[in-house]
Motif scaffolding. Structure first.
Motif, PDB file in Angstrom:
ATOM      1  N   UNK A  70      19.999   5.463   1.677  1.00 56.71           N
ATOM      2  CA  UNK A  70      18.790   4.645   1.770  1.00 56.71           C
ATOM      3  C   UNK A  70      18.665   3.704   0.566  1.00 56.71           C
ATOM      4  N   UNK A  71      18.132   2.513   0.801  1.00 58.33           N
ATOM      5  CA  UNK A  71      18.152   1.496  -0.253  1.00 58.33           C
ATOM      6  C   UNK A  71      17.130   1.727  -1.356  1.00 58.33           C
ATOM      7  N   UNK A  72      16.253   2.744  -1.225  1.00 54.06           N
ATOM      8  CA  UNK A  72      15.328   2.986  -2.325  1.00 54.06           C
ATOM      9  C   UNK A  72      15.958   3.899  -3.384  1.00 54.06           C
ATOM     10  N   UNK A  73      17.148   4.393  -3.091  1.00 51.89           N
ATOM     11  CA  UNK A  73      17.860   5.210  -4.078  1.00 51.89           C
ATOM     12  C   UNK A  73      19.067   4.428  -4.586  1.00 51.89           C
ATOM     13  N   UNK A  74      19.579   4.799  -5.767  1.00 52.40           N
ATOM     14  CA  UNK A  74      20.635   3.970  -6.369  1.00 52.40           C
ATOM     15  C   UNK A  74      22.031   4.142  -5.764  1.00 52.40           C
ATOM     16  N   UNK A 104       0.825  -1.198   0.000  1.00 53.60           N
ATOM     17  CA  UNK A 104       0.000   0.000   0.000  1.00 53.60           C
ATOM     18  C   UNK A 104       0.863   1.253   0.000  1.00 53.60           C
ATOM     19  N   UNK A 105       1.861   1.284   0.873  1.00 52.63           N
ATOM     20  CA  UNK A 105       2.727   2.461   0.944  1.00 52.63           C
ATOM     21  C   UNK A 105       3.904   2.315   0.005  1.00 52.63           C
ATOM     22  N   UNK A 106       5.076   2.602   0.497  1.00 57.38           N
ATOM     23  CA  UNK A 106       6.307   2.471  -0.281  1.00 57.38           C
ATOM     24  C   UNK A 106       6.567   0.994  -0.553  1.00 57.38           C
ATOM     25  N   UNK A 107       7.330   0.722  -1.639  1.00 62.13           N
ATOM     26  CA  UNK A 107       7.607  -0.689  -1.931  1.00 62.13           C
ATOM     27  C   UNK A 107       8.341  -1.413  -0.791  1.00 62.13           C
ATOM     28  N   UNK A 108       9.176  -0.687  -0.036  1.00 59.36           N
ATOM     29  CA  UNK A 108       9.923  -1.371   1.022  1.00 59.36           C
ATOM     30  C   UNK A 108       9.175  -1.415   2.348  1.00 59.36           C
ATOM     31  N   UNK A 109       7.963  -0.875   2.352  1.00 58.56           N
ATOM     32  CA  UNK A 109       7.165  -0.941   3.584  1.00 58.56           C
ATOM     33  C   UNK A 109       6.395  -2.245   3.606  1.00 58.56           C
ATOM     34  N   UNK A 110       6.088  -2.875   4.690  1.00 57.14           N
ATOM     35  CA  UNK A 110       6.532  -2.507   6.035  1.00 57.14           C
ATOM     36  C   UNK A 110       7.821  -3.201   6.478  1.00 57.14           C
ATOM     37  N   UNK A 111       8.487  -3.930   5.575  1.00 57.99           N
ATOM     38  CA  UNK A 111       9.593  -4.731   6.097  1.00 57.99           C
ATOM     39  C   UNK A 111      10.764  -3.884   6.593  1.00 57.99           C
ATOM     40  N   UNK A 112      10.847  -2.617   6.119  1.00 60.16           N
ATOM     41  CA  UNK A 112      11.925  -1.770   6.621  1.00 60.16           C
ATOM     42  C   UNK A 112      11.762  -1.462   8.110  1.00 60.16           C
ATOM     43  N   UNK A 114       7.578  15.366  -3.563  1.00 60.79           N
ATOM     44  CA  UNK A 114       7.558  14.062  -2.902  1.00 60.79           C
ATOM     45  C   UNK A 114       8.090  12.927  -3.774  1.00 60.79           C
ATOM     46  N   UNK A 115       8.275  13.193  -5.071  1.00 63.29           N
ATOM     47  CA  UNK A 115       8.867  12.151  -5.919  1.00 63.29           C
ATOM     48  C   UNK A 115      10.279  11.815  -5.415  1.00 63.29           C
ATOM     49  N   UNK A 116      11.019  12.844  -5.042  1.00 63.53           N
ATOM     50  CA  UNK A 116      12.393  12.633  -4.597  1.00 63.53           C
ATOM     51  C   UNK A 116      12.466  12.484  -3.083  1.00 63.53           C
ATOM     52  N   UNK A 142       6.187  12.098   4.378  1.00 70.48           N
ATOM     53  CA  UNK A 142       6.520  10.819   5.007  1.00 70.48           C
ATOM     54  C   UNK A 142       7.941  10.790   5.503  1.00 70.48           C
ATOM     55  N   UNK A 143       8.781  11.566   4.853  1.00 64.23           N
ATOM     56  CA  UNK A 143      10.189  11.517   5.184  1.00 64.23           C
ATOM     57  C   UNK A 143      10.819  10.260   4.623  1.00 64.23           C
TER      58      UNK A 143
END
Lengths: 402, 341, 319
Positions: free
Chosen positions: B79-83, A146-154, B137-139, B144-145
């Motif tokens: 953070x692992x969501x960035x390259x 629902x949220x970010x792809x890495x949620x909630x396991x992060x 919020x894209x970046x 949410x932070x």
């Protein structure tokens, strides 16, 4: 020593006095299980927090603050700071670290704000401490996809679930709100949100569900909670021709002002708000004449006076004990307190791991709103949502939503 | 002992290094050492502001903006969501670089401004940074932070949240390095140029100082220190938190730290950070916990909760401190201050 | 509403909001002009004024049954008592916190102002907890307070789509004369002259027999009174007050003062109105979320190209 004379002496004394004020020690025994709550006490959220804390205390006092050989002690921590006037990330981090370090603390209640949960969750998870939450409703905290792809396991670096919440998340509330809007005959809705995790989250869910319920979105705007007024936004909304304004946010996000400005610009259509506004302060701040029969409030639960059975009992006891009406979240404070008691009873020992394991076994729990269980994400299976309206300057229960 | 007095900051740092030891001797309720970590970070922020406002005399009301830039750069770098996924020091370097870039971009057009017009430009900068982070919020993931930020790994050692000691000494060492660098800078020709600009811009220019260049160098050093403070802050929290956490209040608190400590005095900044942040995160928390433990029924009266008195005590303390020690708690001894006119 | 109507409506909205900001900005600019202090507590003083106004509304029972002449007198008294109260608070602030620091470094006074702003905010919180019916019985001290709509919302332009209400009229009727009076006072009275003399050079003014401390005190009182006036207008116009409201209005007004050229009275008025208009137009034609970025970007651009603000005097640094 020239260093310690004159000007310096005064400064050092000042600091010394400041730092030595709280010289008082408290005793703790090995037989004590400590439960702490971390909720915003400084600033606008204090009334709601008092209500939640009262709920927790009520639940603990029902068992005489004692389970087996262990006596329960409860500490009410603040995760807000005066500089921010709201929850403060550093205070929340300090609270989480403090709880982890204190060997007596077995259960962490809170925090209230979803943003704060994001900070304490990984810390507590790593330490394997049970976190029972009566307030944070951002779906991504527990639900995958629902949220970010890495949620909630992060939030779960240890891989185990440590975060359990006793109230339904916003994905349910937002979609229920959209459905109710369609039932009310809405054709075009304008969404306003405060940009906070909670407000923006629920507004996005509402937006996503609009098309499926057959109405359009005329626009979506993010407001600044600190603005003096929203007159120009009101003109824009009026121009859009929307027949419902959905506000995502809490009373503290200045929604009262927005409603006043909408009404004074001559806009008469419907307004819908989520449970963050389900407190009397909302009616006070928006002015009851502006809300009368045209304002719709969704709430993940049932208002106190509508509860039956065990819920009614709670409502009566609360009023008797604290001489005031419970605010909306009080029942979740109470529910969280009762879950804590039950978990400790099942674990039977003062051990974080045992207590955590016991939480997963909570199924078919006899709660205020009926029987519920924790699902595989740590969410309540409860989906009771109520729709309320404002009538005669008071909240009035309108219908059950699902 | 003038030597000791001008090196008082090293005394403070040495005492701070021993605090965890002292902590173990104290009863549970009075332990405070882990709460010193934010103070180290804020001291670093104050140190950066001190270079700009204290040494060079440029009022900067946008420290939080640089802190936000540093923090978000660090978050994006790790953070692992960035390259990128850089290591701790790589990310620290990256946030220092972005902070420096921001400092140059803000400084180039505004450093020629007179006195308080520069102050309002920095204030505007802080507000703009905060709004942009919130809106892009894209970046930045908006409100949410970015989270969670992976724990630092240094020389194969993974920092654990439940053990504060490694964090404590990590922040302590970075602060110590910063203090050494800044105190050496102060004594260097660059530092003397900063101070000459503060004391009398015109006279300094007449003596051949390139005023704008001196201001720019101070601005850059300040921006780097503030950004690193932001980066450490984010690694400490494990999240950037929402953009609202880097608002004007933070800039104000940082400014108060520098002035309460003593403008242009390095030991003053350290003491200022201890007083301003420690007051809130250590002292008031302990008092509030103590008062809460006394009463069992929570009252709805606004006067009953100790937290509702925080602002008042805080404000009174500031006013009283300025009333009796307008030069700050530990004024920079060898420099002559005068009222700006 | 067609596009022209929307534009006209937004201009009216921007103008009215801007005039309130301008009134507060005058308080900043007056104090800055004379002692070079950015009075961070000014926005929060306006907040206290609004709470005073709400208390008076409860005291005179303006919201309840009283109507006719009694209500008018009560309403008019707000415009006298609240400015007097704010002037008094500002005088006290100067006497206790600022005057002892006259020879202290400039930034120490700034910290005092920040401290006072914290104190004011906390007092506002306590004030909101008063056990008065209008304050919610002391239960929710921090919650926004409803300020009764004493001024009607009737559209003076008839049944058209564009609204110009009694509230808008009130803003114009209060702010314009106040600005006029202030300008007259500063330009033509002896006290105004003394004030300008102190602003230019306190030592020289003292040598000429001007009691500088008294002049500064009076400046603080005038600035406070303007803030008080603004707080009543603000409360009657917006109908919500809360203890943290000083932050945004203070920030806006301070920005307005700098935009216009800090120290310049017409500059503060122009700056205030400009900010009101920029806010309204950005809300309408861009997006609410970018309004703050817009305001501060314009601010920075203006002071880069006109380093003393729009109407500030070109000041040569003193040698």
């Amino acid at each position: 020593m020239p260093l310690f004379v004159g000007n310096y002496m005064r400064s050092f004394y000042l600091v010394l006095i400041l730092l030595s004020l709280p010289l008082c020690t408290l005793n703790s025994s090995a037989e004590t299980i400590k439960i702490v709550s971390s909720l915003p006490r400084t600033g606008s959220s204090n009334a709601q927090t008092s209500s939640i804390v009262n709920g927790i205390k009520l639940a603990l006092s029902e068992v005489g603050n004692k389970i087996g050989d262990y006596s329960l002690s409860f500490e009410d921590w603040d995760d807000a700071s005066p500089e921010r006037g709201n929850w403060d990330p550093s205070t929340e981090a300090i609270n989480a670290d403090k709880a982890v370090k204190d060997p007596d603390v077995m259960i962490y209640m809170g925090p209230f704000n979803s943003g704060a949960s994001k900070i304490s969750m990984p810390k507590l998870n790593q330490a394997g401490m049970l976190q029972i939450n009566p307030g944070s409703t951002w779906p991504g905290l527990t639900k995958p996809g629902i949220g970010e792809p890495n949620e909630p396991k992060v939030y779960r670096p240890s891989g185990k679930i440590t975060f359990y919440r006793v109230l339904p998340a916003d994905d349910i509330q937002g979609s229920v709100a959209a459905k109710w809007s369609a039932e009310l005959g809405v054709k075009k809705a304008f969404i306003v949100h405060d940009g906070e995790l909670y407000g923006k989250g629920i507004a996005s869910v509402f937006k996503k569900n609009a098309a499926a319920n057959g109405f359009q979105i005329a626009g979506m705007e993010q407001t600044d909670a600190k603005a003096s007024n929203y007159r120009s936004l009101a003109v824009k909304i009026k121009q859009s021709g929307a027949d419902l304004v959905y506000f995502g946010g809490t009373t503290q996000s200045n929604v009262g002002q927005l409603i006043k400005d909408l009404r004074s610009s001559g806009y008469t259509a419907k307004i819908m708000v989520p449970d963050g506004c389900f407190e009397n302060a909302f009616i006070d701040s928006a002015g009851k004449e502006n809300l009368e029969n045209s304002t719709y409030i969704t709430f993940g639960g049932i208002p106190g006076e509508q509860l039956v059975g065990r819920g009614k009992e709670f409502y009566e006891t609360y009023k008797r004990t604290y001489q005031s009406e419970p605010e909306a979240y009080a029942s979740y404070g109470y529910e969280a307190g009762r879950v804590a008691v039950e978990v400790i009873r099942r674990a039977g020992k003062k051990d974080r791991r045992a207590i955590l394991d016991a939480a997963a076994t909570i199924k078919n729990f006899e709660g205020l709103l009926g029987t519920w269980s924790f699902d595989e994400n740590g969410d309540t299976t409860l989906r009771v949502m109520s729709g309320n309206i404002v009538k005669d300057g008071k909240f009035e229960f309108a219908k059950l939503l699902n | 002992m003038p030597r000791l007095r001008s090196n008082l900051h090293f005394v403070f740092l040495a005492v701070a290094a021993l605090c965890p030891l002292l902590d173990t001797l104290l009863p549970e309720q009075l332990r405070f050492a882990d709460a010193l970590r934010p103070i180290f970070i804020f001291a670093l922020l104050g140190l950066g502001l001190n270079v700009v406002t204290g040494f060079t005399g440029l009022l900067n009301l946008g420290a939080a903006g640089f802190m936000a830039i540093g923090g978000y750069s660090y978050a994006i770098a790790t953070c692992d969501i960035y390259p990128f996924q850089l290591g701790f020091f790589g990310a620290l370097l990256m946030s220092a670089l972005t902070g420096m870039t921001a400092g140059i971009l803000l400084g180039l057009p505004t450093l020629r401004l007179r006195g308080d017009y520069l102050a309002i430009a920095t204030l505007g900068f802080g507000e703009i940074v905060q709004s942009i982070i919130r809106n892009l919020d894209v970046i930045t993931k908006g409100t949410q932070g970015i989270n969670p930020i992976p724990a630092p790994i240094l020389f194969g050692y993974v920092f654990q949240p439940e053990n504060y000691l490694p964090w404590y000494y990590l922040f302590w060492s970075i602060l110590t390095v910063a203090v050494v660098v800044v105190s050496n800078l102060e004594r260097s020709s660059v530092g003397r140029r900063w101070i000459s600009v503060r004391e009398d811009e015109l006279a300094s220019a007449c003596m051949g100082t390139d005023v704008v260049r001196a201001k720019m160098s101070a601005f850059i050093v300040g921006a780097i220190l503030c950004s690193i403070a932001g980066a450490l802050w984010v690694s400490y929290l494990g999240s950037t938190g929402e953009p609202g956490n880097y608002d004007f209040q933070i800039s104000i608190i940082a400014l108060c730290m520098v002035i309460v400590g003593g403008l242009g005095s390095i030991p003053g900044v350290l003491l200022g950070a201890l007083v301003m942040i420690g007051f809130n995160s250590i002292l008031l928390t302990k008092i509030a916990a103590w008062i809460n433990s006394l009463s069992t029924v929570s009252s709805t009266n606004v006067l009953a909760s100790p937290n509702n008195w925080k602002y008042l005590i805080f404000g009174l303390a500031l006013v009283v401190m300025m009333r009796f020690k307008p030069e700050g708690l530990l004024p920079a001894g060898r420099h002559y201050h005068r009222r700006g006119k | 509403m067609n596009d022209t109507e929307v534009l006209v409506q937004q201009l009216i909205t921007g103008l009215c909001n801007g005039m309130i900001i301008a009134l507060i900005a005058l308080g900043y600019t007056l104090v800055y002009g004379i002692i070079e202090l950015i009075n961070f507590a000014h926005g929060d003083l306006v907040m206290l004024g609004a709470f005073m106004a709400l208390t008076l509304v409860a005291f005179f029972d303006l919201n309840g049954a009283s109507s006719g002449p009694a209500a008018w007198v009560g309403l008019a008294s707000l415009f006298v008592i609240v400015p007097a109260f704010c002037a008094g608070v500002n005088w006290l602030a100067d006497r206790l916190a600022y005057r002892p620091l006259r020879s202290a470094p400039k930034l120490s006074v700034l910290v005092s102002a920040i401290g006072l702003s914290f104190i004011f905010v906390n007092l506002g919180l306590f004030w909101g907890g008063l056990p008065l019916e209008l304050f919610g019985g002391g239960n929710a001290a921090a919650a926004p307070k409803d300020f009764p709509g004493l001024i009607g919302n009737t559209n003076l332009l008839g049944a058209g789509n564009v609204q110009f209400t009694y509230k808008d009229l009130l803003v114009v009727l209060i702010t314009l004369p106040a600005m006029g009076l202030l300008t007259y006072w500063v330009k033509f009275t002896t006290m105004g002259k003394a004030m300008r003399a102190v602003a230019q050079n306190p030592t020289a003014a003292r040598l000429m027999g001007i009691n500088a401390d008294r002049v500064i005190s009076i400046t603080f009182m005038v600035g406070g009174a303007l803030g008080g006036l603004a707080s009543v207008v603000y409360a009657l116009y917006n109908n919500t007050i809360y203890f943290q409201m000083g932050y945004r209005i203070g920030m806006d007004a301070f920005t307005a003062a700098v935009l216009g050229g800090i120290g310049s009275l017409p500059g503060a008025m122009l700056g205030g109105i400009l900010i009101g208009l920029v806010r309204a137009l950005t809300d309408q034609y861009i997006a609410t979320m970018w309004t703050n970025v817009m305001v501060f970007s314009i601010l920075i651009l203006v002071i880069i190209f006109r380093p003393s603000g729009l109407m500030g005097a070109k000041v040569k640094d003193k040698v």
